[in-house]
Scaffold this active site. Structure first.
Site, PDB file in Angstrom:
ATOM      1  N   ASP A  66     -57.560 -10.196  47.987  1.00 10.56           N
ATOM      2  CA  ASP A  66     -57.932  -9.260  49.054  1.00 10.56           C
ATOM      3  C   ASP A  66     -57.000  -9.444  50.255  1.00 10.56           C
ATOM      4  O   ASP A  66     -57.077  -8.704  51.233  1.00 10.56           O
ATOM      5  CB  ASP A  66     -59.420  -9.379  49.433  1.00 10.56           C
ATOM      6  CG  ASP A  66     -59.822 -10.785  49.817  1.00 10.56           C
ATOM      7  OD1 ASP A  66     -58.954 -11.680  49.859  1.00 10.56           O
ATOM      8  OD2 ASP A  66     -61.029 -11.004  50.072  1.00 10.56           O
ATOM      9  N   SER A  67     -56.047 -10.387  50.134  1.00  9.76           N
ATOM     10  CA  SER A  67     -54.964 -10.474  51.110  1.00  9.76           C
ATOM     11  C   SER A  67     -54.113  -9.200  51.061  1.00  9.76           C
ATOM     12  O   SER A  67     -53.234  -9.015  51.906  1.00  9.76           O
ATOM     13  CB  SER A  67     -54.092 -11.710  50.846  1.00  9.76           C
ATOM     14  OG  SER A  67     -53.669 -11.744  49.493  1.00  9.76           O
ATOM     15  N   ASP A 105     -59.885 -10.631  43.397  1.00  6.11           N
ATOM     16  CA  ASP A 105     -60.932 -10.962  44.369  1.00  6.11           C
ATOM     17  C   ASP A 105     -62.008  -9.890  44.344  1.00  6.11           C
ATOM     18  O   ASP A 105     -61.698  -8.686  44.289  1.00  6.11           O
ATOM     19  CB  ASP A 105     -60.336 -10.975  45.788  1.00  6.11           C
ATOM     20  CG  ASP A 105     -59.838 -12.341  46.184  1.00  6.11           C
ATOM     21  OD1 ASP A 105     -60.472 -13.349  45.824  1.00  6.11           O
ATOM     22  OD2 ASP A 105     -58.797 -12.399  46.876  1.00  6.11           O
ATOM     23  N   LYS A 135     -62.611 -13.516  41.389  1.00  7.98           N
ATOM     24  CA  LYS A 135     -62.706 -14.651  42.315  1.00  7.98           C
ATOM     25  C   LYS A 135     -63.708 -14.302  43.408  1.00  7.98           C
ATOM     26  O   LYS A 135     -63.700 -13.189  43.939  1.00  7.98           O
ATOM     27  CB  LYS A 135     -61.338 -14.976  42.916  1.00  7.98           C
ATOM     28  CG  LYS A 135     -61.377 -16.130  43.900  1.00  7.98           C
ATOM     29  CD  LYS A 135     -60.010 -16.711  44.166  1.00  7.98           C
ATOM     30  CE  LYS A 135     -59.164 -15.957  45.162  1.00  7.98           C
ATOM     31  NZ  LYS A 135     -59.742 -15.792  46.503  1.00  7.98           N
ATOM     32  N   GLU A 137     -65.698 -15.979  46.990  1.00  8.33           N
ATOM     33  CA  GLU A 137     -65.642 -17.032  48.010  1.00  8.33           C
ATOM     34  C   GLU A 137     -67.035 -17.627  48.222  1.00  8.33           C
ATOM     35  O   GLU A 137     -68.027 -16.894  48.290  1.00  8.33           O
ATOM     36  CB  GLU A 137     -65.112 -16.463  49.329  1.00  8.33           C
ATOM     37  CG  GLU A 137     -63.661 -16.003  49.223  1.00  8.33           C
ATOM     38  CD  GLU A 137     -63.067 -15.546  50.552  1.00  8.33           C
ATOM     39  OE1 GLU A 137     -63.762 -15.644  51.597  1.00  8.33           O
ATOM     40  OE2 GLU A 137     -61.909 -15.103  50.545  1.00  8.33           O
ATOM     41  N   GLU A 204     -58.519 -23.823  49.684  1.00 12.57           N
ATOM     42  CA  GLU A 204     -57.600 -23.327  50.716  1.00 12.57           C
ATOM     43  C   GLU A 204     -57.776 -24.122  52.007  1.00 12.57           C
ATOM     44  O   GLU A 204     -58.898 -24.278  52.508  1.00 12.57           O
ATOM     45  CB  GLU A 204     -57.861 -21.830  50.979  1.00 12.57           C
ATOM     46  CG  GLU A 204     -56.932 -21.254  52.047  1.00 12.57           C
ATOM     47  CD  GLU A 204     -56.925 -19.736  52.111  1.00 12.57           C
ATOM     48  OE1 GLU A 204     -57.588 -19.083  51.273  1.00 12.57           O
ATOM     49  OE2 GLU A 204     -56.237 -19.203  53.012  1.00 12.57           O
TER      50      GLU A 204
HETATM   51  O1  KIV Z   1     -56.498 -13.114  48.753  1.00 13.02           O
HETATM   52  C1  KIV Z   1     -55.716 -14.063  48.579  1.00 13.02           C
HETATM   53  O2  KIV Z   1     -54.494 -13.929  48.607  1.00 13.02           O
HETATM   54  C2  KIV Z   1     -56.298 -15.373  48.315  1.00 13.02           C
HETATM   55  C3  KIV Z   1     -55.355 -16.534  48.295  1.00 13.02           C
HETATM   56  C4  KIV Z   1     -55.112 -16.958  49.689  1.00 13.02           C
HETATM   57  C5  KIV Z   1     -55.856 -17.645  47.462  1.00 13.02           C
HETATM   58  O3  KIV Z   1     -57.473 -15.503  48.157  1.00 13.02           O
END
Ligand code: KIV
Length: 287
Positions: A66-67, A105, A135, A137, A204
């Site tokens: 989600d980055s 994510d 993924k 969190e 992280e």
């Molecule tokens: O969204 C992302 O890029 C991440 C990484 C920082 C692990 O979750």
């Protein structure tokens, strides 16, 4: 392709038409890599162009993170990112990657309310995005979510330490797990995720000794980002890794200057158009 498939990870599974088809990296390969002490490589990818390059370069896991919010969509952080924005990115990466395990994510607001909420979003991510794992969190608080997904056949990667979706309650991007109590809580969270069925955990911005301890305690792999060299694998945001940004976090290393190369190519193209040296006869259809 054989050069692109490291000897330690899955070999080519067949050669239809003489072209070796790399075997997909699966959950059991990650477990085997941890057992053998072979570092797992993970990189973010948000589109087919980079997905193909990173896959061919032999990256084991591609993360449709989600980055994408801050790297590609011009948003401030990951919180505004929606499932509807993530799914086309996931589909582009899965369409391009033949070997890597593709993980996406679940964005903020798409899974927290209940295990069923998480299942509905993860199911869309698998059916529409084609990913191989999701993924999430959080630790103990989402263990039941992880359990339902795992029992439903959806591999889950956990994410502990600094969790960007909680940046407002964590007070920004800060190292997590400092001090005995916080370190113990982080390891407990990691164990809770493992017991719920998670197949790996991203750590992280965690002090290196804490990440090392979690790596020792867990039988599933840890993938570090700003968590030191003691993790079972490492992940970076590709734009930081390749030098596409003016600023990158302290834990990221720039392994190339792709931004500068792209700038030069762009200037050269524009110059050629302005000077009428492009297109040349070789780019032109006479009739
Ligand atoms: O969204 C992302 O890029 C991440 C990484 C920082 C692990 O979750």
């Amino acid at each position: 392709m054989s050069e692109q498939t490291p000897a330690s990870t899955p070999a080519a599974s067949g050669t239809p038409g003489g072209v070796p088809v790399p075997k997909r990296v699966r959950v059991h390969h990650l477990a085997q890599m941890k057992e053998r002490g072979e570092p797992i490589t993970m990189l973010t990818a948000y589109d087919a162009v980079t997905g193909r390059i990173f896959d061919e370069a032999g990256i084991d896991m591609l993360l449709v993170g989600d980055s994408i919010g801050n790297t590609m969509l011009g948003l401030h952080g990951t919180i505004p990112v929606t499932l509807d924005e993530m799914i086309p990115a996931a589909r582009a990466v899965t369409g391009a990657a033949h070997r890597a395990m593709v993980v996406a994510d679940l964005p903020f607001g798409s899974y927290e309310a209940s295990p069923q909420h998480a299942f509905a979003s993860a199911a869309r991510m698998l059916k529409e995005g084609g990913v191989h794992a999701v993924k999430l969190e959080g630790g103990e608080r989402i263990a039941e979510h992880v359990r339902l997904l795992s029992q439903s056949g959806i591999p889950v990667v956990g994410h502990l330490g600094f969790t960007p979706q909680s940046e407002n309650s964590l007070g920004g991007a800060r190292v997590q797990g400092r001090g005995d109590e916080a370190a113990e809580r982080l390891v407990q969270d990691a164990v809770a995720l493992q017991e719920a069925g998670a197949v790996a955990v991203v750590l992280e911005m965690v002090p290196a000794p804490v990440a090392e301890r979690a790596t020792e305690v867990l039988h599933i792999p840890t993938i570090g980002i700003g968590a030191g060299p003691g993790c079972d694998g490492q992940v970076l945001v590709w734009t930081d890794m390749a030098g596409m940004t003016a600023w990158a976090p302290r834990f990221a290393r720039k392994f190339g200057d792709v931004g500068a190369a792209l700038y030069t190519a762009t200037r050269t193209y524009a110059g050629a158009v302005r000077e009428r040296t492009f297109p040349g006869p070789e780019h032109t259809f006479a009739e």
